[in-house]
Design a protein around this motif. Sequence first.
Motif, PDB file in Angstrom:
ATOM      1  N   GLU A 376     -47.389  37.563  16.739  1.00 19.60           N
ATOM      2  CA  GLU A 376     -48.779  37.618  16.278  1.00 19.60           C
ATOM      3  C   GLU A 376     -49.058  36.608  15.175  1.00 19.60           C
ATOM      4  OE1 GLU A 376     -49.305  41.597  15.112  1.00 19.60           O
ATOM      5  OE2 GLU A 376     -49.203  42.435  17.148  1.00 19.60           O
ATOM      6  N   GLU A 377     -48.038  36.207  14.423  1.00 20.47           N
ATOM      7  CA  GLU A 377     -48.259  35.275  13.323  1.00 20.47           C
ATOM      8  C   GLU A 377     -48.500  33.863  13.863  1.00 20.47           C
ATOM      9  OE1 GLU A 377     -44.905  35.597  10.799  1.00 20.47           O
ATOM     10  OE2 GLU A 377     -45.405  37.613  10.079  1.00 20.47           O
ATOM     11  N   ASN A 378     -49.241  33.072  13.071  1.00 15.75           N
ATOM     12  CA  ASN A 378     -49.546  31.686  13.463  1.00 15.75           C
ATOM     13  C   ASN A 378     -48.446  30.761  12.973  1.00 15.75           C
ATOM     14  OD1 ASN A 378     -52.016  32.394  14.670  1.00 15.75           O
ATOM     15  ND2 ASN A 378     -53.050  32.356  12.647  1.00 15.75           N
ATOM     16  N   ASN A 379     -47.945  29.957  13.864  1.00 14.84           N
ATOM     17  CA  ASN A 379     -46.933  28.932  13.585  1.00 14.84           C
ATOM     18  C   ASN A 379     -45.707  29.469  12.838  1.00 14.84           C
ATOM     19  OD1 ASN A 379     -48.596  26.926  14.759  1.00 14.84           O
ATOM     20  ND2 ASN A 379     -49.755  26.742  12.812  1.00 14.84           N
ATOM     21  N   PRO A 380     -45.186  30.624  13.173  1.00 18.39           N
ATOM     22  CA  PRO A 380     -43.943  31.087  12.526  1.00 18.39           C
ATOM     23  C   PRO A 380     -42.742  30.376  13.150  1.00 18.39           C
ATOM     24  CG  PRO A 380     -44.630  32.694  14.141  1.00 18.39           C
ATOM     25  CD  PRO A 380     -45.688  31.621  14.178  1.00 18.39           C
ATOM     26  N   THR A 381     -41.722  30.160  12.336  1.00 17.02           N
ATOM     27  CA  THR A 381     -40.508  29.528  12.872  1.00 17.02           C
ATOM     28  C   THR A 381     -39.513  30.608  13.274  1.00 17.02           C
ATOM     29  OG1 THR A 381     -39.477  29.424  10.688  1.00 17.02           O
ATOM     30  CG2 THR A 381     -40.845  27.556  11.360  1.00 17.02           C
ATOM     31  N   PHE A 382     -38.725  30.260  14.207  1.00 14.80           N
ATOM     32  CA  PHE A 382     -37.691  31.216  14.648  1.00 14.80           C
ATOM     33  C   PHE A 382     -36.604  31.381  13.582  1.00 14.80           C
ATOM     34  CE2 PHE A 382     -33.766  32.287  16.890  1.00 14.80           C
ATOM     35  CZ  PHE A 382     -34.174  33.427  17.573  1.00 14.80           C
ATOM     36  N   ASP A 383     -36.316  30.303  12.860  1.00 13.54           N
ATOM     37  CA  ASP A 383     -35.298  30.410  11.802  1.00 13.54           C
ATOM     38  C   ASP A 383     -35.725  31.368  10.700  1.00 13.54           C
ATOM     39  OD1 ASP A 383     -33.712  28.615  13.101  1.00 13.54           O
ATOM     40  OD2 ASP A 383     -34.441  26.863  11.988  1.00 13.54           O
ATOM     41  N   GLY A 384     -37.044  31.361  10.413  1.00 16.60           N
ATOM     42  CA  GLY A 384     -37.530  32.299   9.405  1.00 16.60           C
ATOM     43  C   GLY A 384     -37.374  33.728   9.859  1.00 16.60           C
ATOM     44  N   LEU A 385     -37.704  33.990  11.158  1.00 16.48           N
ATOM     45  CA  LEU A 385     -37.511  35.331  11.708  1.00 16.48           C
ATOM     46  C   LEU A 385     -36.062  35.746  11.636  1.00 16.48           C
ATOM     47  CD1 LEU A 385     -38.477  37.835  13.272  1.00 16.48           C
ATOM     48  CD2 LEU A 385     -38.127  36.501  15.383  1.00 16.48           C
ATOM     49  N   TRP A 386     -35.158  34.827  11.942  1.00  9.43           N
ATOM     50  CA  TRP A 386     -33.720  35.146  11.923  1.00  9.43           C
ATOM     51  C   TRP A 386     -33.219  35.468  10.506  1.00  9.43           C
ATOM     52  CZ3 TRP A 386     -29.881  36.949  14.335  1.00  9.43           C
ATOM     53  CH2 TRP A 386     -28.559  36.698  13.946  1.00  9.43           C
ATOM     54  N   GLU A 387     -33.664  34.722   9.537  1.00  3.14           N
ATOM     55  CA  GLU A 387     -33.263  34.994   8.152  1.00  3.14           C
ATOM     56  C   GLU A 387     -33.745  36.350   7.697  1.00  3.14           C
ATOM     57  OE1 GLU A 387     -31.285  33.361   6.197  1.00  3.14           O
ATOM     58  OE2 GLU A 387     -30.967  31.730   7.639  1.00  3.14           O
ATOM     59  N   LYS A 388     -34.963  36.719   8.063  1.00  2.00           N
ATOM     60  CA  LYS A 388     -35.499  38.028   7.673  1.00  2.00           C
ATOM     61  C   LYS A 388     -34.749  39.160   8.335  1.00  2.00           C
ATOM     62  CE  LYS A 388     -39.915  40.275   6.887  1.00  2.00           C
ATOM     63  NZ  LYS A 388     -41.380  40.204   7.049  1.00  2.00           N
ATOM     64  N   MET A 389     -34.394  38.973   9.585  1.00  3.43           N
ATOM     65  CA  MET A 389     -33.640  40.015  10.298  1.00  3.43           C
ATOM     66  C   MET A 389     -32.230  40.158   9.704  1.00  3.43           C
ATOM     67  SD  MET A 389     -34.733  39.463  14.281  1.00  3.43           S
ATOM     68  CE  MET A 389     -33.521  40.659  14.796  1.00  3.43           C
ATOM     69  N   LYS A 390     -31.647  39.048   9.321  1.00  2.00           N
ATOM     70  CA  LYS A 390     -30.302  39.131   8.736  1.00  2.00           C
ATOM     71  C   LYS A 390     -30.312  39.928   7.433  1.00  2.00           C
ATOM     72  CE  LYS A 390     -29.033  34.833   8.435  1.00  2.00           C
ATOM     73  NZ  LYS A 390     -28.137  33.694   8.107  1.00  2.00           N
ATOM     74  N   SER A 391     -31.342  39.710   6.618  1.00  2.00           N
ATOM     75  CA  SER A 391     -31.373  40.389   5.319  1.00  2.00           C
ATOM     76  C   SER A 391     -31.714  41.857   5.418  1.00  2.00           C
ATOM     77  CB  SER A 391     -32.382  39.689   4.408  1.00  2.00           C
ATOM     78  OG  SER A 391     -33.691  39.788   4.968  1.00  2.00           O
ATOM     79  N   GLU A 392     -32.461  42.279   6.491  1.00  2.19           N
ATOM     80  CA  GLU A 392     -32.920  43.661   6.559  1.00  2.19           C
ATOM     81  C   GLU A 392     -32.277  44.472   7.679  1.00  2.19           C
ATOM     82  OE1 GLU A 392     -37.035  44.306   6.372  1.00  2.19           O
ATOM     83  OE2 GLU A 392     -37.456  42.580   5.073  1.00  2.19           O
ATOM     84  N   VAL A 393     -31.633  43.838   8.636  1.00  3.18           N
ATOM     85  CA  VAL A 393     -31.076  44.587   9.772  1.00  3.18           C
ATOM     86  C   VAL A 393     -29.546  44.477   9.844  1.00  3.18           C
ATOM     87  CG1 VAL A 393     -31.101  44.854  12.273  1.00  3.18           C
ATOM     88  CG2 VAL A 393     -33.223  44.308  11.064  1.00  3.18           C
ATOM     89  N   LEU A 394     -29.010  43.259   9.660  1.00  2.00           N
ATOM     90  CA  LEU A 394     -27.582  43.095   9.821  1.00  2.00           C
ATOM     91  C   LEU A 394     -26.809  43.648   8.596  1.00  2.00           C
ATOM     92  CD1 LEU A 394     -27.415  39.492  11.340  1.00  2.00           C
ATOM     93  CD2 LEU A 394     -27.530  41.711  12.508  1.00  2.00           C
ATOM     94  N   THR A 395     -25.577  44.022   8.834  1.00  2.00           N
ATOM     95  CA  THR A 395     -24.715  44.557   7.751  1.00  2.00           C
ATOM     96  C   THR A 395     -23.844  43.457   7.146  1.00  2.00           C
ATOM     97  OG1 THR A 395     -22.965  45.122   9.333  1.00  2.00           O
ATOM     98  CG2 THR A 395     -24.604  46.808   8.882  1.00  2.00           C
ATOM     99  N   LYS A 396     -23.306  43.754   5.912  1.00  2.00           N
ATOM    100  CA  LYS A 396     -22.382  42.849   5.241  1.00  2.00           C
ATOM    101  C   LYS A 396     -20.961  43.411   5.276  1.00  2.00           C
ATOM    102  CE  LYS A 396     -25.723  40.974   1.947  1.00  2.00           C
ATOM    103  NZ  LYS A 396     -26.030  40.762   0.512  1.00  2.00           N
ATOM    104  N   GLN A 397     -19.949  42.512   5.288  1.00  2.00           N
ATOM    105  CA  GLN A 397     -18.565  42.936   5.303  1.00  2.00           C
ATOM    106  C   GLN A 397     -18.185  43.480   3.913  1.00  2.00           C
ATOM    107  OE1 GLN A 397     -16.454  42.911   7.950  1.00  2.00           O
ATOM    108  NE2 GLN A 397     -18.196  42.253   9.220  1.00  2.00           N
ATOM    109  N   GLU A 398     -17.342  44.516   3.900  1.00  2.00           N
ATOM    110  CA  GLU A 398     -16.834  45.080   2.637  1.00  2.00           C
ATOM    111  C   GLU A 398     -15.775  44.146   2.066  1.00  2.00           C
ATOM    112  OE1 GLU A 398     -17.673  47.672   0.901  1.00  2.00           O
ATOM    113  OE2 GLU A 398     -19.195  48.440   2.257  1.00  2.00           O
ATOM    114  N   HIS A 399     -15.773  44.023   0.732  1.00  2.00           N
ATOM    115  CA  HIS A 399     -14.752  43.171   0.071  1.00  2.00           C
ATOM    116  C   HIS A 399     -13.783  44.056  -0.676  1.00  2.00           C
ATOM    117  CE1 HIS A 399     -16.875  39.478   1.061  1.00  2.00           C
ATOM    118  NE2 HIS A 399     -18.008  40.070   0.678  1.00  2.00           N
TER     119      HIS A 399
END
Length: 399
Positions: A376-399
Amino acid sequence: MMEKTVPLTQRETYEPTRFTEFLWWLSTAEKELLADAVVDRNRHKIIGMTVLGTWAFATLAWTYFFSTVAASLWLAIPLGFFMGFIILTIDRALIKGINKFSKNKLLPLLFRALLAVTIGTFMAQPALLYMFAKEIRLQTSLDNEKKMMVKSKELTDLYKNKKATLSAEKESLQQELELKYADVAKARQNFLSETDGSGGTGKVGIKDIAIAKRNEYQKLDGEYQQLLKSEEPKIAAIETDLKTIDDTVKKEEADFTQYFNNGFLTQIEALNNLIKTNPALQFRYYLLVIILLLIELMPVIAKTILPSGTYDERAMQREAMEKEMVTSNISKEKELKELYNSLAHQNDKEAIAAFFDLTKEDRTLKIKSFSSRWKEENNPTFDGLWEKMKSEVLTKQEH
């Protein structure tokens, strides 16, 4: 009437008195083990009595010692009790280490004997000072007189050369005056003899020769008076110096007497001098030293010569059992900790798996939501969508 049957394990119901328990504590025995050791009860009471006697003797000896160096008796008494308690602690440590199961008995015994002899020798000194108090006071007075004589000799030797120099100078001046006065007296006698006719020319009256002798006499007398006037201040100054030296010696002797005291070391020195000069006292002195040493050695001697009963065996077995129980308890505790860690790991794995299973559908819906908004957004980039999904959906490895 039938007697009540008592189980075999409950027939011995010995209850020690408070004083008996105190003696057992002095002997370093364990009350719980000794209550069932019938024969050893009395042995440890005997050992406790020897420790009590040594403790009392040490307290009295140290109290008397501190009374010779402390300014107040109220200070000497607590100090004596404090040192007596230290001796008690040392004695309990010595006898605690003596048992029939010691692998190396000779070296510890020699060490304990050396320590006991060292302590006993020092403790014997105050007791001997108390016993020979009258003789020591007399000997102390004699020693002080000898010290005073030595001090006087040292002071005499110190000022000897200076006094000799001043005395020689004074004597020289006095001889010079005496010789001059002798000349004056001789001239005066010649003049008088000439005037009364008893000497010289034999003529009575003032004649030329008499006048000459008078002039000679007056000249010599004037020289003598002049010499006397110049030499008398020198002689007076020398006498003042000599008097100053004598006053200094007397003052230092008086100051030295103020250091005389009746302290512990002074009494010990007097006792040693008394022993050297009094053969009748020597044997009794060494006999008393041996007796007092035996008082200090009593706990070690009693612990060594008394036979060992069942108490030592019980103590050894009880210690072995406690060691075995400690090892067993540690092993069991280790097993429980390992079991806990294993079960916790398993449950944590299951909880994490359940967490991902429960949130799987929600994560998919959230991804679809992100995708719809991106369309629905105008001229959104796919890389921007991917960065947002990584920060809010994907998990981080435990250290």
